[in-house]
Design a protein around this motif. Structure first.
Motif, mmCIF file in Angstrom:
data_model
loop_
_atom_site.group_PDB
_atom_site.id
_atom_site.type_symbol
_atom_site.label_atom_id
_atom_site.label_comp_id
_atom_site.label_asym_id
_atom_site.label_seq_id
_atom_site.Cartn_x
_atom_site.Cartn_y
_atom_site.Cartn_z
ATOM 1 N N ALA A 31 -4.108 -45.573 26.317
ATOM 2 C CA ALA A 31 -4.851 -46.811 26.550
ATOM 3 C C ALA A 31 -6.336 -46.645 26.245
ATOM 4 C CB ALA A 31 -4.657 -47.263 28.001
ATOM 5 N N ASP A 32 -6.859 -45.433 26.397
ATOM 6 C CA ASP A 32 -8.258 -45.172 26.050
ATOM 7 C C ASP A 32 -8.455 -45.434 24.556
ATOM 8 O OD1 ASP A 32 -10.693 -43.886 25.233
ATOM 9 O OD2 ASP A 32 -10.633 -42.669 27.052
ATOM 10 N N PRO A 33 -9.410 -46.304 24.173
ATOM 11 C CA PRO A 33 -9.609 -46.626 22.750
ATOM 12 C C PRO A 33 -9.851 -45.399 21.875
ATOM 13 C CG PRO A 33 -10.858 -48.134 24.136
ATOM 14 C CD PRO A 33 -10.312 -47.073 25.040
ATOM 15 N N GLN A 34 -10.434 -44.355 22.437
ATOM 16 C CA GLN A 34 -10.693 -43.142 21.657
ATOM 17 C C GLN A 34 -9.402 -42.405 21.291
ATOM 18 O OE1 GLN A 34 -13.527 -42.778 20.419
ATOM 19 N NE2 GLN A 34 -15.202 -42.394 21.853
ATOM 20 N N LEU A 35 -8.331 -42.651 22.053
ATOM 21 C CA LEU A 35 -7.063 -41.975 21.810
ATOM 22 C C LEU A 35 -6.089 -42.819 20.997
ATOM 23 C CD1 LEU A 35 -6.393 -40.412 25.349
ATOM 24 C CD2 LEU A 35 -7.220 -39.239 23.303
ATOM 25 N N ALA A 36 -6.373 -44.106 20.876
ATOM 26 C CA ALA A 36 -5.429 -45.023 20.247
ATOM 27 C C ALA A 36 -5.079 -44.607 18.823
ATOM 28 C CB ALA A 36 -5.988 -46.446 20.260
ATOM 29 N N VAL A 37 -6.043 -44.011 18.103
ATOM 30 C CA VAL A 37 -5.787 -43.637 16.710
ATOM 31 C C VAL A 37 -4.699 -42.565 16.606
ATOM 32 C CG1 VAL A 37 -7.593 -41.849 16.641
ATOM 33 C CG2 VAL A 37 -6.896 -43.000 14.528
ATOM 34 N N LEU A 38 -4.577 -41.712 17.621
ATOM 35 C CA LEU A 38 -3.513 -40.707 17.597
ATOM 36 C C LEU A 38 -2.147 -41.378 17.603
ATOM 37 C CD1 LEU A 38 -4.812 -37.995 20.100
ATOM 38 C CD2 LEU A 38 -4.510 -37.726 17.629
ATOM 39 N N LEU A 39 -1.982 -42.355 18.483
ATOM 40 C CA LEU A 39 -0.698 -43.035 18.580
ATOM 41 C C LEU A 39 -0.406 -43.849 17.325
ATOM 42 C CD1 LEU A 39 1.678 -43.458 20.526
ATOM 43 C CD2 LEU A 39 0.582 -45.582 21.246
ATOM 44 N N SER A 40 -1.402 -44.567 16.814
ATOM 45 C CA SER A 40 -1.174 -45.390 15.628
ATOM 46 C C SER A 40 -0.853 -44.523 14.407
ATOM 47 C CB SER A 40 -2.386 -46.283 15.347
ATOM 48 O OG SER A 40 -3.525 -45.506 15.021
ATOM 49 N N THR A 41 -1.513 -43.368 14.306
ATOM 50 C CA THR A 41 -1.226 -42.462 13.187
ATOM 51 C C THR A 41 0.194 -41.917 13.294
ATOM 52 O OG1 THR A 41 -3.556 -41.842 13.020
ATOM 53 C CG2 THR A 41 -1.965 -40.379 11.986
ATOM 54 N N ALA A 42 0.602 -41.568 14.507
ATOM 55 C CA ALA A 42 1.975 -41.093 14.717
ATOM 56 C C ALA A 42 2.975 -42.186 14.347
ATOM 57 C CB ALA A 42 2.162 -40.664 16.165
ATOM 58 N N GLU A 43 2.705 -43.415 14.769
ATOM 59 C CA GLU A 43 3.608 -44.525 14.454
ATOM 60 C C GLU A 43 3.736 -44.729 12.951
ATOM 61 O OE1 GLU A 43 3.712 -47.953 17.686
ATOM 62 O OE2 GLU A 43 1.638 -47.458 17.159
ATOM 63 N N ASP A 44 2.607 -44.710 12.254
ATOM 64 C CA ASP A 44 2.621 -44.897 10.802
ATOM 65 C C ASP A 44 3.441 -43.794 10.125
ATOM 66 O OD1 ASP A 44 1.030 -47.123 11.062
ATOM 67 O OD2 ASP A 44 -0.832 -46.104 10.510
ATOM 68 N N PHE A 45 3.252 -42.566 10.594
ATOM 69 C CA PHE A 45 3.938 -41.430 9.971
ATOM 70 C C PHE A 45 5.439 -41.487 10.220
ATOM 71 C CE2 PHE A 45 5.014 -37.054 8.986
ATOM 72 C CZ PHE A 45 4.151 -36.764 7.941
ATOM 73 N N LEU A 46 5.818 -41.915 11.429
ATOM 74 C CA LEU A 46 7.229 -41.947 11.798
ATOM 75 C C LEU A 46 7.972 -43.147 11.228
ATOM 76 C CD1 LEU A 46 6.856 -40.914 15.540
ATOM 77 C CD2 LEU A 46 7.933 -39.545 13.750
ATOM 78 N N ALA A 47 7.233 -44.091 10.660
ATOM 79 C CA ALA A 47 7.868 -45.314 10.157
ATOM 80 C C ALA A 47 8.722 -45.071 8.926
ATOM 81 C CB ALA A 47 6.807 -46.366 9.849
ATOM 82 N N SER A 48 8.492 -43.950 8.251
ATOM 83 C CA SER A 48 9.280 -43.640 7.059
ATOM 84 C C SER A 48 9.881 -42.252 7.197
ATOM 85 C CB SER A 48 8.405 -43.719 5.805
ATOM 86 O OG SER A 48 7.335 -42.811 5.884
ATOM 87 N N GLY A 49 10.705 -41.899 6.245
ATOM 88 C CA GLY A 49 11.368 -40.596 6.285
ATOM 89 C C GLY A 49 12.837 -40.758 5.938
ATOM 90 N N LYS A 50 13.435 -39.700 5.418
ATOM 91 C CA LYS A 50 14.821 -39.784 4.954
ATOM 92 C C LYS A 50 15.829 -39.809 6.094
ATOM 93 C CE LYS A 50 13.887 -36.271 2.166
ATOM 94 N NZ LYS A 50 12.430 -36.371 1.940
#
Length: 355
Positions: A31-50
Motif C-alpha cells: 500500500a505504501d506508494p514507494q513499494l507499489a512499483v515492485l508489485l506492478s512490475t511483478a504483475e507485468d512480468f507474470l502476465a506472460s510466459g509459456k
C-alpha cells in the motif's frame, strides 16, 4: 487449436487465475506508494510466459491418477513464480536488455532512477532492485507452494523433490556462469548446463512433482519416466531455446535477434560449431561471441559459421533424437492414457516452438 497446444491451453487459464489471486492477496503489503512499483512490475512480468513448467506438473498429477483440483492448479502455478525469479536474476547476470518484449526488470528500474534524477549509479540501483524483486518472487514461490491447499501428506511426499529442484536450478545457473567465464565451449560442458538448467528444472522435476503429489510416494516407475522422458524433453527444450536465441524472430521470441551471441552464451549450438570449425571460423567465433556491441553484420557472420559447420542441422538432429527417445519412454510408462497423450503433445510443443 492444434493438438500440441491443447494440453497447454487447458491448464494456462487455471495457472493465470491462481497467480492473479495470489498476487491480489499480497496487495495490502504494498500500500505504501514507494513499494507499489515492485508489485506492478511483478504483475507485468507474470502476465506472460509459456506456462510449460506448471503444465508438466499438472499432467504429471493427472498421469498418476489425480483429478482436476484447484489446489493442484495453485501448486503448479507456484512454479511460474520460481521461473519469473530465475529469469529476472538471469537477465541481471547476462546484462540483458529485453525480456518478453519488454525492458528487462533491471533496465526498467535503471530507467526509473535516471528519469527521477536520483543519486548514485542508475545501473547499480537497477540491478539491486531486480535482485530484490527476484528474491521476493522466489519467496512467493515457496509460499504459494506451501499454501496451495494440497493435503499435508501429498506436500510432505513432494517436498524433497521441490527442494532438490531449487538446488538444481541454482546449480544450473552457476554452471552457466562458469561456462561463460571459462570460455571453453565444450560439448560436454554445454550438455551439463542444459541438463541442470533445463532438463531437470524445466521438465523432469515439475513432472516429478505432479506425479509424487498424486501418488504420495516416489515409485521406481516414476523415476524411470522422469529421467527417460523428462530429462530428454528438457534437454531438447534447451536446444530449441539455443537455436531461437540465435535464429529466432524477435517479434515472436520477445528478445533481440542474436541476443545469446551478444551475451556470449556457451551453448550446445556454439560447442558443435567450434568442434568442427576451421581455424578461420573458430577465430570469428572467438572474436565476436560475447561482444555486447555486436551489430547485425556480426550476428550474420556468426550465424554463417553455425550454418556452414553444420551445427544447426546437428542440433536439429539431436532434438529429434531426444524427442523420439522421450516418446518411446512415455509409451512404456504405466500412466493414465489421456495424460500420456497430453505429455506426448507437450513434448512436441516444447521442442518445436517458435518462442
Amino acid at each position: 487449436m492444434t493438438a500440441s497446444a491443447a494440453p497447454l491451453d487447458l491448464i494456462r487459464p487455471e495457472v493465470d487465475r491462481s497467480l492473479r489471486m495470489f498476487v491480489e492477496r499480497q496487495r495490502p503489503l504494498f500500500a505504501d506508494p514507494q513499494l507499489a512499483v515492485l508489485l506492478s512490475t511483478a504483475e507485468d512480468f507474470l502476465a506472460s510466459g509459456k506456462r510449460l513448467r506448471p503444465a508438466f506438473c499438472y499432467w504429471g498429477w493427472r498421469a498418476a491418477g489425480g483429478g482436476d483440483d484447484p489446489a493442484l492448479h495453485a501448486a503448479a502455478a507456484s512454479l511460474e513464480l520460481l521461473q519469473a525469479s530465475a529469469l529476472i536474476h538471469d537477465d541481471v547476470m547476462d546484462s540483458s536488455d529485453v525480456r518478453r518484449g519488454m525492458p528487462a526488470v533491471h533496465r526498467k528500474f535503471e530507467q526509473m532512477h535516471r528519469q527521477a534524477g536520483w543519486h548514485g549509479s542508475a545501473e547499480q540501483f537497477g540491478e539491486g532492485a531486480a535482485v530484490l524483486l527476484g528474491n521476493l518472487l522466489l519467496i512467493w514461490a515457496g509460499e504459494m507452494w506451501r499454501n496451495s491447499g494440497m493435503g499435508p501428506e501429498a506436500l510432505a511426499a513432494a517436498q524433497p523433490v521441490h527442494e532438490q529442484m531449487l538446488t538444481e536450478l541454482m546449480s544450473g545457473q552457476y554452471l552457466d556462469l562458469l561456462e561463460q567465464a571459462q570460455g571453453e565451449s565444450t560439448l560436454d560442458g554445454a550438455l551439463r548446463v542444459a541438463l541442470y538448467k533445463s532438463g531437470k528444472y524445466s521438465v523432469e522435476q515439475p513432472l516429478r512433482l505432479g506425479l509424487v503429489l498424486a501418488a504420495q510416494a516416489q515409485h521406481p516407475w516414476i523415476d524411470r519416466l522422469c529421467v527417460q522422458y523428462g530429462q530428454q524433453v528438457g534437454i531438447a527444450f534447451q536446444l530449441r531455446d539455443d537455436i531461437l536465441g540465435v535464429f529466432g524472430d524477435p517479434t515472436e521470441t520477445g528478445k533481440p535477434a542474436g541476443d545469446d551471441l551478444r551475451e556470449g552464451k556457451r551453448t550446445i549450438l556454439i560447442a558443435r560449431a567450434l568442434s568442427v570449425a576451421t581455424p578461420a571460423q573458430a577465430e570469428t567465433v572467438r572474436a565476436l561471441l560475447g561482444d555486447p556491441l555486436l551489430d547485425a553484420d556480426g550476428v550474420e557472420r556468426l550465424r554463417s559459421v553455425i550454418l556452414d559447420t553444420g551445427a544447426l542441422s546437428a542440433c536439429e538432429e539431436m532434438i529429434k533424437r531426444f524427442l523420439d527417445d522421450a516418446l518411446h519412454a512415455l509409451d512404456q510408462a504405466p500412466i493414465d492414457e489421456s495424460a500420456r497423450t497430453a505429455l506426448a503433445a507437450l513434448a512436441v510443443a516444447a521442442t518445436s516452438r517458435r518462442t
